[in-house]
Enzyme design. Structure first.
Site, PDB file in Angstrom:
ATOM      1  N   HIS A   1       0.833  -1.209   0.000  1.00 51.34           N
ATOM      2  CA  HIS A   1       0.000   0.000   0.000  1.00 51.34           C
ATOM      3  C   HIS A   1       0.867   1.260   0.000  1.00 51.34           C
ATOM      4  O   HIS A   1       0.710   2.144  -0.859  1.00 51.34           O
ATOM      5  CB  HIS A   1      -0.923  -0.016   1.223  1.00 51.34           C
ATOM      6  CG  HIS A   1      -1.817   1.172   1.349  1.00 51.34           C
ATOM      7  ND1 HIS A   1      -3.152   1.147   1.021  1.00 51.34           N
ATOM      8  CD2 HIS A   1      -1.579   2.443   1.760  1.00 51.34           C
ATOM      9  CE1 HIS A   1      -3.689   2.332   1.218  1.00 51.34           C
ATOM     10  NE2 HIS A   1      -2.749   3.147   1.684  1.00 51.34           N
ATOM     11  N   GLU A   2       1.772   1.340   0.957  1.00 49.09           N
ATOM     12  CA  GLU A   2       2.618   2.537   1.043  1.00 49.09           C
ATOM     13  C   GLU A   2       3.554   2.630  -0.171  1.00 49.09           C
ATOM     14  O   GLU A   2       3.874   3.725  -0.630  1.00 49.09           O
ATOM     15  CB  GLU A   2       3.411   2.533   2.347  1.00 49.09           C
ATOM     16  CG  GLU A   2       2.556   2.546   3.601  1.00 49.09           C
ATOM     17  CD  GLU A   2       1.517   3.655   3.642  1.00 49.09           C
ATOM     18  OE1 GLU A   2       1.748   4.721   3.020  1.00 49.09           O
ATOM     19  OE2 GLU A   2       0.460   3.465   4.254  1.00 49.09           O
TER      20      GLU A   2
ATOM     21  N   HIS B   1       1.746   4.419  -2.885  1.00 52.11           N
ATOM     22  CA  HIS B   1       1.853   5.877  -2.730  1.00 52.11           C
ATOM     23  C   HIS B   1       3.221   6.366  -3.215  1.00 52.11           C
ATOM     24  O   HIS B   1       3.338   7.391  -3.900  1.00 52.11           O
ATOM     25  CB  HIS B   1       1.697   6.262  -1.262  1.00 52.11           C
ATOM     26  CG  HIS B   1       0.292   6.291  -0.766  1.00 52.11           C
ATOM     27  ND1 HIS B   1      -0.727   6.957  -1.418  1.00 52.11           N
ATOM     28  CD2 HIS B   1      -0.271   5.757   0.353  1.00 52.11           C
ATOM     29  CE1 HIS B   1      -1.850   6.823  -0.733  1.00 52.11           C
ATOM     30  NE2 HIS B   1      -1.598   6.101   0.348  1.00 52.11           N
TER      31      HIS B   1
ATOM     32  N   HIS C   1       3.509   6.656  -6.887  1.00 57.34           N
ATOM     33  CA  HIS C   1       2.813   7.867  -7.351  1.00 57.34           C
ATOM     34  C   HIS C   1       3.757   9.069  -7.303  1.00 57.34           C
ATOM     35  O   HIS C   1       3.776   9.901  -8.209  1.00 57.34           O
ATOM     36  CB  HIS C   1       1.586   8.104  -6.460  1.00 57.34           C
ATOM     37  CG  HIS C   1       0.518   8.914  -7.105  1.00 57.34           C
ATOM     38  ND1 HIS C   1      -0.653   9.258  -6.455  1.00 57.34           N
ATOM     39  CD2 HIS C   1       0.413   9.468  -8.334  1.00 57.34           C
ATOM     40  CE1 HIS C   1      -1.414   9.966  -7.255  1.00 57.34           C
ATOM     41  NE2 HIS C   1      -0.789  10.119  -8.396  1.00 57.34           N
TER      42      HIS C   1
END
Length: 675
Positions: free
Chosen positions: A467-468, A471, A474
């Site tokens: 998940h991190e 990010h 991105h």
């Protein structure tokens, strides 16, 4: 003072010179850099030439870059490696920086130049990105008081200074309360059910504190497994109460008054700016554009999820009844959920953990990024870092530097709980076209190695890492001209798409087989266990959905004027989340006092975005499933979505990727909420 924050860094990739910075450097550096940034703004204001995009909007984008890096460094350290001196500085610097921000946003002459460009610019001479920045800049001024009277501008300044101080104090109180608690056990009979690896970590914690026996804390790697495995119900209750009363007790760290003040000030600020509520203000710049849309979205999911959640809890109650528990409580949930999971799927986190050593999981994330986007991660030993446990990677694309990635995995007293991605330096293009590449960080709280045993992750922690990392991708893939439209600078209910998208790979059999291997024997995770992980993907999904919906509804309730002076935080929380609660109330508990996402983070009136983004990520990944989870053409489309940042309206950006608007069916199917 010979201040490294005020000189060229002279480090690889101009990375932050952590090895030369002390806490004493921050305040003088930030004060001087504020002065320099104001001078840059004054140059724009006093420019005798008529206002245009280049001399006003673009010039503002390039002002204050050094200040941004210094302040980002300071506040990132306050989250990941704080101490009393840094916390005191945070209290001093937060209102000063808020005042600086208002000095810009409430600068009448500057706004008049921005307004002139906004009203008179010939958009045919601007790129789409420039048009987007112009609109964002103008709205930024309007949403921060530029259209207010002189009297109301001063009111706004005072509100913002107070909010900056209060949100910082809220976060510090939660950290103090988290660090202050310990559950010290010397009787081994009280440890029944706890796996050896958890006991070893608790023994190491006790040794560190020079105590006999075992110590458990409220940090996630200690708290979560205790609640999941400890057979001693009284101790589960004790730990639950300690967590659920953080910053709610009658001491100097109580956050109830701070919650009340933050909610009140946010409401006052919104009304000053012409909005009915803080939620109306926030949601003007979101994909979900109003509180009504958010509530419809949350309540629609609630109707669909609650019957499934109730069935799940009924199964747990049957198990608990076999142990003589007639009234199951919240502190029983994790324990019996784990029992049911083991019974239903013969799947145990403790049995799986040896197959998920941290470094191998990280390498798998790197491998996914390589197969999807062509990125390579090279560990660097020559880049300064703020703690010995931190690693720094040079991220390469086609052999060229793309970004720096800092990783920080283990809990410390100076680190707040949870997991997050953050930025030390953003991405932008200089006026001569030269790329300034981003410096990104992932911070988590995974169990640290014990003796010869490396850090081993639960499967939930595997998904957290992915998940991190989503990010981080991105941020690392950002490719825009202007920093304020770069990377994660997108609508808040769009920002969780890249992160939640990456979690999907953890449930793909083929991909799991590529990295899930025993840390001692190198034996692959048995196919039967992989099948169980995939089969268990929806386990307790109804309950988890209700839990998230409860947080979202509570957030919106606080920020739509429903909280009044007569109601305690505890009673308000329980009233607003009653429809999502499946267990009896535990008097004296409330999550609001430690709800850092909305009272110290960026999620006020935005917690719903986790579920909103789940619709997007499930729909996006279904496209990959159709074409192949590492399909080059599909990955190239998604890479364009990631690299575009906020340069395109998020719905339009999604349609460019998918060919249509997102549809909720993929989420409902994945969650097992429809047939």
């Amino acid at each position: 003072m010979n201040n490294p924050l005020l000189r060229p860094f002279g480090t690889p990739f101009d990375s932050v010179p952590f090895d030369r910075i002390t806490a004493a450097h921050f305040k003088p550096a930030i004060l001087q850099l504020i002065t320099e940034a104001k001078a840059e703004i004054d140059t724009i204001v006093t420019n005798p030439a008529p206002a245009d995009f280049a001399n006003t909007i673009a010039a503002m984008e390039h002002a204050g870059k050094k200040l941004n890096i210094a302040s980002a460094t300071f506040f990132n350290l306050d989250s990941a490696e704080t101490n009393d001196e840094i916390q005191q500085l945070a209290q001093e610097l937060s209102p000063i920086l808020a005042e600086y921000g208002n000095d810009i946003m409430l600068n009448e002459e500057l706004f008049q130049r921005v307004k002139q460009v906004h009203d008179e610019a010939d958009e045919s001479t601007l790129t789409d990105e420039e048009i987007r920045l112009l609109d964002k800049t103008y709205k930024g001024f309007a949403r921060n008081g530029a259209l207010l009277s002189a009297e109301n501008k001063e009111k706004l300044r005072e509100i913002d200074k107070q909010l900056a101080t209060l949100t910082m104090k809220f976060s510090q109180n939660v950290l103090q309360e988290t660090n202050a608690y310990r559950l010290h056990i010397t009787d081994s009979e009280q440890l029944t059910g706890l796996p050896d690896s958890i006991l070893a970590a608790a023994k190491a914690e006790a040794d560190k504190r020079q105590l006999d026996g075992w110590v458990f804390t409220l940090h996630f790697p200690s708290f979560v497994p205790f609640m999941k495995y400890a057979a001693n119900r009284d101790l589960r209750r004790e730990l639950y109460l300690a967590s659920s009363t953080r910053a709610l007790k009658s001491n100097e760290y109580n956050n109830e008054g701070i919650v009340r003040d933050i909610v009140s000030l946010r409401s006052e600020r919104a009304k000053l700016l012409g909005f009915g509520t803080h939620a109306d203000f926030v949601l003007q710049e979101r994909m979900a554009s109003s509180p009504a849309i958010v509530l419809d979205f949350l309540n629609d999911l609630l109707v669909k999820a609650k019957p499934h959640a109730q069935q799940e809890i009924d199964q747990l109650k049957t198990l608990a009844h076999e142990d003589g528990i007639d009234k199951m409580m919240p502190y029983d949930h994790a324990y019996y959920a784990e029992k049911l999971r083991e019974a239903k799927f013969n799947l145990s986190d403790e049995k799986l953990k040896p197959y998920f050593p941290l470094q191998r999981v990280l390498n798998a994330a790197f491998d996914a990024a390589n197969r999807l986007y062509g990125l390579v991660f090279k560990l660097r030993a020559d880049i300064p870092k703020y703690h010995p446990e931190v690693d720094v990677y040079d991220v390469l694309e086609n052999g060229r530097h793309k970004a720096l990635l800092y990783t920080d995995w283990h809990p410390r007293e100076g680190k707040r709980a949870g997991a997050w991605m953050t930025t030390y330096r953003g991405q932008w293009k200089e006026e001569d076209g030269e790329q300034v590449r981003p410096h990104i960080s992932i911070v988590c709280n995974f169990a640290r190695p014990v003796g010869d045993t490396p850090s081993l992750l639960t499967f939930n922690e595997v998904t957290t890492l992915f998940h991190e990392f989503g990010h981080a991708l991105h941020g690392m893939l950002a490719d825009t001209t202007f920093e304020s439209l770069s990377g994660t600078n997108v609508y808040w209910d769009f920002v969780e798409l890249p992160s939640q998208f990456m979690e999907n790979y953890c449930y793909e059999s083929e991909f799991l087989r590529s990295f899930a291997r025993h840390y001692q024997t190198d034996e692959s995770l048995p196919e039967t266990e992989i099948d169980k992980i995939v089969a268990a993907a929806n386990f307790m999904e109804g309950y988890q959905t209700l839990r998230q919906l409860g947080f979202g509804l509570l957030d919106i309730a606080y920020h739509t004027g429903k909280f009044d002076d007569e109601t305690s935080v505890e009673h308000f929380e329980k009233n607003m989340t009653r429809d999502t609660q499946l267990y009896p109330d535990v008097p004296g508990t409330a999550q609001s006092a430690s709800f850092s996402h909305i009272f110290a983070g960026g999620y006020s009136a935005g917690y719903y975005s986790y579920k909103w983004a789940e619709v997007l990520d499930a729909d996006a990944f279904s496209y990959f499933k159709e074409t192949g989870i590492f399909n080059a053409e599909t990955a190239a489309k998604f890479k364009r979505l990631l690299s575009s940042g906020g340069t395109v309206d998020p719905m339009e950006l999604y349609i460019q990727f998918r060919g249509r608007k997102p549809e909720p069916e993929a989420l409902l199917k994945r969650a097992g909420l429809v047939g």
